[in-house]
Scaffold this motif. Sequence first.
Motif, short mmCIF file in Angstrom:
data_model
loop_
_atom_site.label_atom_id
_atom_site.label_comp_id
_atom_site.label_asym_id
_atom_site.label_seq_id
_atom_site.Cartn_x
_atom_site.Cartn_y
_atom_site.Cartn_z
N PHE A 129 0.81 -1.20 0.00
CA PHE A 129 0.00 0.00 0.00
C PHE A 129 0.85 1.27 0.00
O PHE A 129 0.35 2.35 -0.22
CB PHE A 129 -0.93 0.01 1.22
CG PHE A 129 -1.77 -1.23 1.34
CD1 PHE A 129 -2.30 -1.84 0.21
CD2 PHE A 129 -2.02 -1.80 2.57
CE1 PHE A 129 -3.07 -2.98 0.31
CE2 PHE A 129 -2.78 -2.94 2.69
CZ PHE A 129 -3.31 -3.54 1.55
N SER A 130 2.14 1.12 0.28
CA SER A 130 3.01 2.30 0.36
C SER A 130 4.16 2.23 -0.64
O SER A 130 5.06 3.06 -0.58
CB SER A 130 3.56 2.44 1.78
OG SER A 130 4.31 1.29 2.13
N PHE A 131 4.14 1.25 -1.54
CA PHE A 131 5.19 1.17 -2.56
C PHE A 131 4.61 0.51 -3.80
O PHE A 131 3.54 -0.10 -3.76
CB PHE A 131 6.41 0.38 -2.04
CG PHE A 131 6.16 -1.09 -1.85
CD1 PHE A 131 6.54 -2.01 -2.82
CD2 PHE A 131 5.56 -1.56 -0.69
CE1 PHE A 131 6.32 -3.36 -2.65
CE2 PHE A 131 5.34 -2.92 -0.50
CZ PHE A 131 5.72 -3.82 -1.48
N ALA A 132 5.31 0.67 -4.91
CA ALA A 132 4.87 0.07 -6.18
C ALA A 132 5.38 -1.36 -6.26
O ALA A 132 6.58 -1.59 -6.39
CB ALA A 132 5.39 0.90 -7.35
N PRO A 133 4.50 -2.37 -6.16
CA PRO A 133 4.98 -3.74 -6.06
C PRO A 133 5.44 -4.35 -7.38
O PRO A 133 6.32 -5.22 -7.37
CB PRO A 133 3.77 -4.49 -5.51
CG PRO A 133 2.60 -3.71 -6.00
CD PRO A 133 3.05 -2.27 -6.00
N LEU A 134 4.86 -3.94 -8.51
CA LEU A 134 5.22 -4.60 -9.77
C LEU A 134 6.67 -4.34 -10.17
O LEU A 134 7.37 -5.26 -10.60
CB LEU A 134 4.24 -4.18 -10.87
CG LEU A 134 2.82 -4.72 -10.67
CD1 LEU A 134 1.88 -4.18 -11.73
CD2 LEU A 134 2.80 -6.24 -10.67
N PRO A 135 7.20 -3.11 -10.05
CA PRO A 135 8.64 -2.94 -10.29
C PRO A 135 9.49 -3.78 -9.34
O PRO A 135 10.54 -4.30 -9.73
CB PRO A 135 8.86 -1.43 -10.06
CG PRO A 135 7.53 -0.81 -10.36
CD PRO A 135 6.52 -1.81 -9.87
N ALA A 136 9.04 -3.93 -8.09
CA ALA A 136 9.77 -4.78 -7.15
C ALA A 136 9.74 -6.23 -7.59
O ALA A 136 10.71 -6.97 -7.38
CB ALA A 136 9.18 -4.63 -5.74
N LEU A 137 8.63 -6.64 -8.21
CA LEU A 137 8.55 -8.01 -8.75
C LEU A 137 9.54 -8.19 -9.88
O LEU A 137 10.26 -9.20 -9.94
CB LEU A 137 7.12 -8.26 -9.25
CG LEU A 137 6.86 -9.60 -9.94
CD1 LEU A 137 7.02 -10.76 -8.96
CD2 LEU A 137 5.47 -9.62 -10.56
N VAL A 138 9.63 -7.22 -10.78
CA VAL A 138 10.56 -7.31 -11.91
C VAL A 138 12.01 -7.34 -11.41
O VAL A 138 12.84 -8.10 -11.93
CB VAL A 138 10.35 -6.13 -12.88
CG1 VAL A 138 11.41 -6.12 -13.97
CG2 VAL A 138 8.95 -6.20 -13.50
N ARG A 139 12.32 -6.55 -10.37
CA ARG A 139 13.68 -6.51 -9.82
C ARG A 139 14.06 -7.80 -9.11
O ARG A 139 15.24 -8.08 -8.91
CB ARG A 139 13.82 -5.37 -8.81
CG ARG A 139 13.80 -3.98 -9.40
CD ARG A 139 14.30 -2.97 -8.38
NE ARG A 139 13.58 -3.04 -7.11
CZ ARG A 139 12.48 -2.33 -6.84
NH1 ARG A 139 12.00 -1.50 -7.74
NH2 ARG A 139 11.90 -2.43 -5.65
#
Length: 306
Positions: A129-139
């Motif tokens: 809820f406080s960060f963008a999860p999809l870029p974190a998934l890609v990383r």
Amino acid sequence: MLEIRHLETLSAIRDGGSLQEAAERLHLTQSALSHQLRDLETRLGTPLLNRRTRPARLTTAGLRVLALADEVLPRLRSTERELQKLAAGRTGRLHLAIECHSCFQWLMPALDAFRTQWPDVALDLSAAFSFAPLPALVRGDLDLVITSDPQRLEAVEYLPLFKYELVLAVAESHPLSMSRHIEPEQLADQTLITYPVDRQRLDVFTAFLDPAGVEPAAIRKAELTPIILQLVASRRGVAALPNWALTEYLPHGWLRLVRLGAGGVWRTLYAAVRAEDTEAPFISDFLAIAREVCFRNLDGIRSAKA
């Protein structure tokens, strides 16, 4: 300059107590082992073994290399074992994030069932809820994201879990409670109560209000579903929520559910994973468990294939 075989050589000399025993442990001839050791000493520019003692002893430089071997070799062997188990599909890492405040209702039982069947898979869960999860998934920081808002990313696959209807929760005494459905314009004079996330991540805006160019009179935010529904029940506003998240509150008699539009607003909840992980056995099994738990426990959802 240093290689794994060099670390293994120093470790074998220490453990074997002699060049001959070390050569046997490494499946080399003593001549080949001596040649390898001299080659390394030439590269490093310092002797690693004092050959004048009986038995030969490691020099100070040799002991430094041996300390490195004691640190690196166990980690290397542990990683090799983990990779072997991973290749066999018995272990792995499943770090999840959810973009759905209500998803804890079904996700926690699904994770409990998954943990029983896959005890060697490392599990972790965070609320995105406080960060963008999809870029974190890609990383690679995450391994799976629960979302109803798929974004076109080359490295990501979206695997459907189920379809749900987004409905408007209103107080039993609210004028809209008598409506079979509402149009976007009927929310123009209402206070809309939402979770504290950006509006572009809220289905009521992206799928209902924004396409019609309608803005609610006011927006009020609350963290938890029970608090939102208490505010709704006291006529502090209305809230658009998944139908399955409201089932347990309906028997109290202080809420009514109203469709958004004549055909309703139906959304699909997805599990986003990296493309190369779609066939990983433990991820496939987690999705199967999650779907089973959802269709057993949640009312009003549909198969994503329907």
